[in-house]
Design an enzyme around this catalytic site. Structure first.
Site, PDB file in Angstrom:
ATOM      1  CG  ASP A  11      -1.913  -1.114   1.242  1.00  0.00           C
ATOM      2  OD1 ASP A  11      -2.403  -1.458   0.167  1.00  0.00           O
ATOM      3  OD2 ASP A  11      -2.208  -1.632   2.330  1.00  0.00           O
ATOM      4  CG  ASP A 130     -11.743  -2.263  -0.223  1.00  0.00           C
ATOM      5  OD1 ASP A 130     -11.014  -3.263  -0.390  1.00  0.00           O
ATOM      6  OD2 ASP A 130     -11.411  -1.115  -0.562  1.00  0.00           O
TER       7      ASP A 130
END
Length: 266
Positions: A11, A130
């Site tokens: 990330d 998500d």
């Protein structure tokens, strides 16, 4: 049982790898290219590079980072964040990505899944989902449906994770990257109920993400969770677990693993 994959996730924010808990409280974890080089040597099966603020900041994925990471790898590289058009996907592929991961843009314009698949093939399109329980919190007894979130987990969508995964497959997605927001960064284990529900509903590979903390967690998500691949960040970034040791544990648990990639001959 087909061979399972281990995937490391980078990330990235402002050119550095970060990691948080439940998508919040980000802390620095290192340089993307340096971590990519290490994972390449450690025997990870694939690498995912996510620009975690590109969508929120309304910009494209920063291609210089993609190029720098791609140069360190001889394993598949997937890139996500800020990919909102076919042109943006092309730029990421041209920078060295093997696959693109789309989330918010796919929810806003599902046709984008088909457009990219038609040009680059379904195997190059990952739809990232998500998800969280309909009621958040450790005391919640709700086990579904699982709500879908966009914009780095900040916006709740009027969709259920299972039905959205089915639609993504129908539109041409080749894989689902399924992240449990509730488990993200907690090291409390993958959400095997969520992963199994999506894996059972689709006929394409499902990558489980969110909650990895122990070797047993990986074994559980490959068996009870029916995942085809497991993605982790913290447990790999901070050298808490060696990839080779994890693969050996899983093999001993009778979970077939892909052999360690070998570098091309010079």
């Amino acid at each position: 049982m087909l061979a399972r994959r281990l995937i490391a996730c980078l990330d990235v924010r402002d050119g550095q790898v970060v990691k948080g808990v439940n998508f919040e409280g980000l802390r620095l974890a290192g340089d993307p290219a340096e971590l990519a080089r290490r994972y390449n040597a450690d025997g990870i099966d694939e690498l995912v590079l996510l620009d975690v603020t590109a969508t929120l900041e309304g910009r494209r994925t920063f291609l210089d980072t993609v190029r720098a990471v791609a140069q360190e790898l001889f394993i598949p590289l997937s890139v996500g964040g800020g990919i909102g058009s076919l042109d943006a996907a092309k730029a990421v592929f041209d920078a060295g990505a093997d696959k693109v991961s789309i989330n918010s843009a796919a929810l806003a314009t599902p046709q984008l899944i088909t457009d990219i698949a038609n040009v680059y093939g379904s195997q190059a399109v990952i739809v990232a989902i998500d998800a969280s329980h309909a009621v958040r919190g450790p005391q919640s007894a709700v086990r579904g449906p699982w709500g879908v979130h966009s914009r780095s987990g900040t916006q709740r969508e009027d969709r259920d994770a299972v039905s959205w995964a089915r639609e993504a497959e129908d539109r041409g997605a080749g894989e689902i990257l399924l992240t449990s927001i509730d488990r993200d960064g907690t090291k409390s284990g993958f959400d095997c109920d969520l992963t199994a529900a999506v894996s059972t509903a689709v006929n394409i590979p499902v990558i489980a993400s969110g909650g990895a903390g122990t070797f047993e967690h990986f074994a559980e998500v490959f068996t009870a969770g029916r995942a085809d691949a497991a993605l982790a960040a913290s447990v790999f970034h901070f050298s808490e677990h060696a990839v080779s040791e994890l693969k050996a544990f899983l093999a001993d648990s009778r979970i077939p693993m892909r052999p360690a990639p070998t570098s091309p001959q010079s």
